[in-house]
Design an enzyme around this catalytic site. Structure first.
Site, PDB file in Angstrom:
ATOM      1  NE  ARG A   1     -68.574 -27.068  -5.235  1.00  0.00           N
ATOM      2  CZ  ARG A   1     -68.272 -26.161  -4.320  1.00  0.00           C
ATOM      3  NH1 ARG A   1     -67.289 -26.380  -3.470  1.00  0.00           N
ATOM      4  NH2 ARG A   1     -68.954 -25.045  -4.226  1.00  0.00           N
TER       5      ARG A   1
ATOM      6  CG  HIS B   1     -70.425  -7.355 -17.982  1.00  0.00           C
ATOM      7  ND1 HIS B   1     -70.110  -7.344 -16.649  1.00  0.00           N
ATOM      8  CD2 HIS B   1     -71.597  -6.677 -18.092  1.00  0.00           C
ATOM      9  CE1 HIS B   1     -71.063  -6.712 -15.982  1.00  0.00           C
ATOM     10  NE2 HIS B   1     -71.975  -6.289 -16.834  1.00  0.00           N
TER      11      HIS B   1
ATOM     12  CD  GLU C   1     -75.833  -3.228 -10.007  1.00  0.00           C
ATOM     13  OE1 GLU C   1     -76.362  -4.232 -10.502  1.00  0.00           O
ATOM     14  OE2 GLU C   1     -74.842  -3.271  -9.259  1.00  0.00           O
TER      15      GLU C   1
ATOM     16  CG  ASP D   1     -69.539  -6.303  -7.572  1.00  0.00           C
ATOM     17  OD1 ASP D   1     -69.188  -7.360  -8.131  1.00  0.00           O
ATOM     18  OD2 ASP D   1     -70.700  -5.843  -7.649  1.00  0.00           O
TER      19      ASP D   1
ATOM     20  CG  HIS E   1     -68.028  -3.054 -14.250  1.00  0.00           C
ATOM     21  ND1 HIS E   1     -67.430  -3.987 -15.062  1.00  0.00           N
ATOM     22  CD2 HIS E   1     -68.885  -3.756 -13.470  1.00  0.00           C
ATOM     23  CE1 HIS E   1     -67.915  -5.193 -14.787  1.00  0.00           C
ATOM     24  NE2 HIS E   1     -68.800  -5.070 -13.822  1.00  0.00           N
TER      25      HIS E   1
HETATM   26  P1  NDP Z   1     -72.181 -18.386  -8.319  1.00  0.00           P
HETATM   27  O1  NDP Z   1     -71.759 -18.577  -6.909  1.00  0.00           O
HETATM   28  O2  NDP Z   1     -73.606 -18.194  -8.624  1.00  0.00           O
HETATM   29  O3  NDP Z   1     -71.705 -19.661  -9.172  1.00  0.00           O
HETATM   30  C1  NDP Z   1     -70.444 -20.260  -8.985  1.00  0.00           C
HETATM   31  C2  NDP Z   1     -70.349 -21.528  -9.822  1.00  0.00           C
HETATM   32  O4  NDP Z   1     -69.088 -22.114  -9.562  1.00  0.00           O
HETATM   33  C3  NDP Z   1     -71.396 -22.574  -9.526  1.00  0.00           C
HETATM   34  O5  NDP Z   1     -71.701 -23.250 -10.711  1.00  0.00           O
HETATM   35  C4  NDP Z   1     -70.670 -23.523  -8.573  1.00  0.00           C
HETATM   36  O6  NDP Z   1     -71.200 -24.808  -8.726  1.00  0.00           O
HETATM   37  C5  NDP Z   1     -69.270 -23.473  -9.150  1.00  0.00           C
HETATM   38  N1  NDP Z   1     -68.234 -23.794  -8.182  1.00  0.00           N
HETATM   39  C6  NDP Z   1     -67.856 -23.069  -7.111  1.00  0.00           C
HETATM   40  N2  NDP Z   1     -66.826 -23.660  -6.486  1.00  0.00           N
HETATM   41  C7  NDP Z   1     -66.530 -24.767  -7.194  1.00  0.00           C
HETATM   42  C8  NDP Z   1     -65.552 -25.791  -7.082  1.00  0.00           C
HETATM   43  N3  NDP Z   1     -64.670 -25.815  -6.109  1.00  0.00           N
HETATM   44  N4  NDP Z   1     -65.562 -26.761  -7.990  1.00  0.00           N
HETATM   45  C9  NDP Z   1     -66.467 -26.787  -8.977  1.00  0.00           C
HETATM   46  N5  NDP Z   1     -67.409 -25.836  -9.156  1.00  0.00           N
HETATM   47  C10 NDP Z   1     -67.433 -24.854  -8.274  1.00  0.00           C
HETATM   48  O7  NDP Z   1     -71.269 -17.218  -8.902  1.00  0.00           O
HETATM   49  P2  NDP Z   1     -71.575 -16.284 -10.161  1.00  0.00           P
HETATM   50  O8  NDP Z   1     -72.036 -17.129 -11.280  1.00  0.00           O
HETATM   51  O9  NDP Z   1     -72.382 -15.137  -9.743  1.00  0.00           O
HETATM   52  O10 NDP Z   1     -70.114 -15.678 -10.466  1.00  0.00           O
HETATM   53  C11 NDP Z   1     -69.115 -16.413 -11.117  1.00  0.00           C
HETATM   54  C12 NDP Z   1     -68.007 -15.463 -11.508  1.00  0.00           C
HETATM   55  O11 NDP Z   1     -68.527 -14.501 -12.427  1.00  0.00           O
HETATM   56  C13 NDP Z   1     -67.445 -14.643 -10.344  1.00  0.00           C
HETATM   57  O12 NDP Z   1     -66.098 -14.416 -10.565  1.00  0.00           O
HETATM   58  C14 NDP Z   1     -68.215 -13.329 -10.447  1.00  0.00           C
HETATM   59  O13 NDP Z   1     -67.512 -12.264  -9.873  1.00  0.00           O
HETATM   60  C15 NDP Z   1     -68.310 -13.182 -11.951  1.00  0.00           C
HETATM   61  N6  NDP Z   1     -69.409 -12.308 -12.389  1.00  0.00           N
HETATM   62  C16 NDP Z   1     -70.692 -12.615 -12.080  1.00  0.00           C
HETATM   63  C17 NDP Z   1     -71.718 -11.808 -12.537  1.00  0.00           C
HETATM   64  C18 NDP Z   1     -73.134 -12.110 -12.250  1.00  0.00           C
HETATM   65  O14 NDP Z   1     -73.998 -11.330 -12.665  1.00  0.00           O
HETATM   66  N7  NDP Z   1     -73.431 -13.208 -11.561  1.00  0.00           N
HETATM   67  C19 NDP Z   1     -71.454 -10.612 -13.358  1.00  0.00           C
HETATM   68  C20 NDP Z   1     -70.058 -10.386 -13.639  1.00  0.00           C
HETATM   69  C21 NDP Z   1     -69.084 -11.226 -13.162  1.00  0.00           C
HETATM   70  P3  NDP Z   1     -71.536 -25.782  -7.499  1.00  0.00           P
HETATM   71  O15 NDP Z   1     -72.470 -24.995  -6.631  1.00  0.00           O
HETATM   72  O16 NDP Z   1     -72.134 -26.967  -8.130  1.00  0.00           O
HETATM   73  O17 NDP Z   1     -70.257 -26.028  -6.818  1.00  0.00           O
HETATM   74  C1  BG6 Z   2     -71.156  -7.270 -12.188  1.00  0.00           C
HETATM   75  C2  BG6 Z   2     -71.224  -7.152 -10.709  1.00  0.00           C
HETATM   76  O1  BG6 Z   2     -69.826  -7.249 -12.611  1.00  0.00           O
HETATM   77  O2  BG6 Z   2     -71.845  -6.191 -12.790  1.00  0.00           O
HETATM   78  C3  BG6 Z   2     -72.669  -7.109 -10.260  1.00  0.00           C
HETATM   79  O3  BG6 Z   2     -70.582  -8.269 -10.123  1.00  0.00           O
HETATM   80  C4  BG6 Z   2     -73.439  -6.029 -10.978  1.00  0.00           C
HETATM   81  O4  BG6 Z   2     -72.745  -6.903  -8.863  1.00  0.00           O
HETATM   82  C5  BG6 Z   2     -73.222  -6.145 -12.471  1.00  0.00           C
HETATM   83  O5  BG6 Z   2     -74.803  -6.197 -10.680  1.00  0.00           O
HETATM   84  C6  BG6 Z   2     -73.808  -4.958 -13.187  1.00  0.00           C
HETATM   85  O6  BG6 Z   2     -73.792  -5.191 -14.554  1.00  0.00           O
HETATM   86  P1  BG6 Z   2     -74.821  -4.476 -15.514  1.00  0.00           P
HETATM   87  O7  BG6 Z   2     -74.424  -4.926 -16.866  1.00  0.00           O
HETATM   88  O8  BG6 Z   2     -76.185  -4.930 -15.101  1.00  0.00           O
HETATM   89  O9  BG6 Z   2     -74.623  -2.999 -15.282  1.00  0.00           O
END
Ligand code: NDP
Ligand code: BG6
Length: 528
Positions: A70, A212, A250, A269, A274
């Site tokens: 966004r 992952h 973790e 989560d 995992h």
């Molecule tokens: P974040 O909240 O950090 O990022 C979410 C992203 O989605 C941002 O870029 C946000 O952008 C965008 N976004 C959210 N709502 C909208 C919308 N309505 N329209 C457009 N863009 C949108 O989340 P994460 O990156 O942490 O997680 C993303 C996914 O990955 C989740 O499903 C999470 O479970 C999974 N995941 C994350 C891990 C991690 O280490 N972070 C590890 C494993 C899985 P903006 O703010 O500009 O709207």
């Molecule tokens: C993600 C979870 O899927 O795995 C996180 O959303 C967690 O909460 C992460 O920290 C752990 O991954 P890794 O590879 O660091 O063990």
């Protein structure tokens, strides 16, 4: 007799003289579109993985990338942001300017709200510029790196926009694939709905449900270790194994993800995905081949053999939340984290006992635990072998000899360790005719043996999606069966929100109740 000496490390057991030349296939040409391109996952994991693929020359000359979120940003601002994030990422040393310029010149950004179908034409317009001159012939990889609550709207609007279309088979070109992050839904019902939605719009062969952990080298090695060797497989059953412990611990807290974590909690989560994946790989029967469906079939069989976690309103499971603790004096308690409610009852730790009702595993408990802000970061599977039926060495008869252990380390120090007893040199027990024994450890460590750090999980998985190899991704029935296992526990705990949520100090190994889970069943056992 063991005097509890520290284990002796006999390592490394192999000398390979550096990494062997590996043949890795180059990705198909494609445009990758990341939805949620400004988020934590994109910054910390996806961009470093893409960069590494560029460094290794594994992306096609016609590769292009469009990030969407966004927030309003120009292409140049987005490139700058990604470069800064890359330089901050885990394990980063120096920037390969050539590889970065190559990648940055193929990188674009567009702003859109995925919940609003009216914003999709702008994405299409931008793609038409990127994909040209052969837009109709371009392969598209859509990656949902958005919060799980946004998955359904994004899939619907993406399909309605005409950007993502069903293809009859995996061999059709151009291909169109969608990668869906975890957690896949937040319950069995929502996972069923999301699967139904996806499979209404595209074919199963187009959907890549990512976990992952399956991309981690040491996790894939579980299959190789078990099925490329004949040494352990005859022992891999209820006759020789006392129990199995699976840990994903973790040391970090929820960091900037408090809002997401409040909705998820540790079971959604970590366990639904995992930990259950680790369990299936450790427990599955040999697949007929290393092919996506053959491997997934065996994993699903394990999940279907799991005894229901909740029985008569009770579960052999413990939940808890971290509070500030003296073992990690700088760490805040969970309820003080950004985005977390002051009276939150979201568990950040859980431990549970699972039973697999099949011939191989009948009577062998599997203990699983995971939590944030624990003493140390470690993910591993430990197989504890039974003691010999009749022990002849000293105090062994009284059960004081440490049991044989096989530890498959997923991280850190990816590798495998085997603990066993040896005769302590030159000793004979003073009081009995037995020998004195000492536990020692043979240790295989990937980095020591091959001289390099394994590829990151996302690097492996992104390349697989671009090559169309779904072996390391979860199939719809697999993800649904995993929810069938965990949903009753999530439900039980949400129906009975602990008025006094059990706590554990940040920097500890979790609540004492988790120890009781083990010792109630196996007196004297401890988490390893
Ligand atoms: P974040 O909240 O950090 O990022 C979410 C992203 O989605 C941002 O870029 C946000 O952008 C965008 N976004 C959210 N709502 C909208 C919308 N309505 N329209 C457009 N863009 C949108 O989340 P994460 O990156 O942490 O997680 C993303 C996914 O990955 C989740 O499903 C999470 O479970 C999974 N995941 C994350 C891990 C991690 O280490 N972070 C590890 C494993 C899985 P903006 O703010 O500009 O709207
Ligand atoms: C993600 C979870 O899927 O795995 C996180 O959303 C967690 O909460 C992460 O920290 C752990 O991954 P890794 O590879 O660091 O063990």
């Amino acid at each position: 007799m063991s005097k509890g000496r520290p284990p002796v490390t006999v390592a490394p057991s192999v000398q390979l003289g550096g990494a062997p030349e590996r043949l890795r296939e180059r990705a198909d040409p494609c445009t990758m579109i990341i939805f949620g391109a400004s988020g934590d996952l994109s910054r910390r994991k996806l961009m470093p993985a893409l960069y590494k693929l560029a460094v290794d020359n594994l992306l096609d000359e016609d590769f292009a990338f469009l990030g969407v979120a966004r927030e309003a940003m120009t292409d140049e601002q987005y490139r700058e942001l990604m470069r800064t994030e890359l330089e901050k990422s885990e394990g980063f040393t120096t920037l390969d300017e050539g590889a970065w310029s190559w990648l940055a010149s193929r990188m674009w950004y567009s702003s859109a709200d995925f919940a609003n179908p009216d914003t999709f034409p702008a994405i299409i317009e931008k793609l038409a510029l990127i994909d040209k001159p052969q837009a109709d012939a371009t392969n598209h990889l859509f990656y949902l790196a958005v919060p799980p609550s946004v998955f359904p709207a994004t899939v619907s609007n993406l399909a309605a926009s005409g950007l993502m279309q069903r293809t009859p088979s995996s061999s059709d070109r151009p291909w169109s694939r969608i990668v869906v992050e975890k957690p896949f839904g937040r319950s069995l019902d929502t996972a069923l709905e999301l699967n139904a939605l996806l499979l209404d719009r595209v074919g199963e062969h187009q959907v890549y449900r990512i976990d992952h952990y399956l991309g981690k080298e040491a996790v894939q090695n579980i299959l190789v270790f078990r099925f490329a060797n004949s040494i352990f497989e005859p022992l891999w059953n209820r006759e020789y194994i006392s129990h199995v412990q699976i840990t994903a611990a973790e040391s970090v807290g929820v960091e900037t993800r408090g809002k997401y974590y409040e909705e998820a909690g540790v079971v959604r989560d970590m366990f639904q995905n995992h930990l259950l994946q680790l369990l299936t790989l450790a427990a599955m029967e040999p697949p007929i081949a290393i092919e996506a469906d053959a491997v997934r079939d065996e994993k699903v069989k394990v999940l279907r053999s799991l005894r229901p976690l909740v029985h008569d309103g009770q579960a052999a499971a413990v939940r808890a939340q971290y509070v500030a603790g003296k073992q990690a004096p700088d760490a805040a308690g969970y309820r003080s984290e950004q985005g977390v409610a002051a009276d939150s009852v979201t568990p950040t730790f859980a431990a549970m006992r699972l039973a697999i009702d099949n011939w191989r595993w009948k009577g062998v408990p599997f203990f699983l635990r995971s939590g944030k802000r624990l003493k140390q970061r470690k993910s591993e599977i430990v197989i504890q072998f039974k003691s010999p039926p009749h022990m002849i060495f000293g105090e062994a008869e009284t059960g004081h000899v440490p049991p044989g252990l096989l530890t498959m380390r997923v991280q850190p120090r990816e590798g495998i360790a085997l603990r066993f007893q040896v005769k302590t040199p030159g000793t004979v027990h003073e009081l009995t005719p037995g020998f004195e024994t000492t536990p020692v450890e043979m240790d295989f460590c990937y980095q020591d043996a091959f001289g390099e750090t394994p590829n990151s999980a996302y690097e492996t998985l992104l390349l697989d999606t671009m090559l169309g190899d779904a072996t390391l991704f979860t199939r719809s029935d697999e993800v649904e069966t995993a929810w069938r296992v965990m949903d009753p526990l999530i439900q039980l705990w949400s129906d009975r929100p602990a008025p006094e949520m059990p706590t554990y100090g940040a920097g500890s190994w979790g609540p004492t109740e988790a120890d009781a889970l083990l010792t109630d069943e196996l007196p004297g056992a401890r988490w390893l």
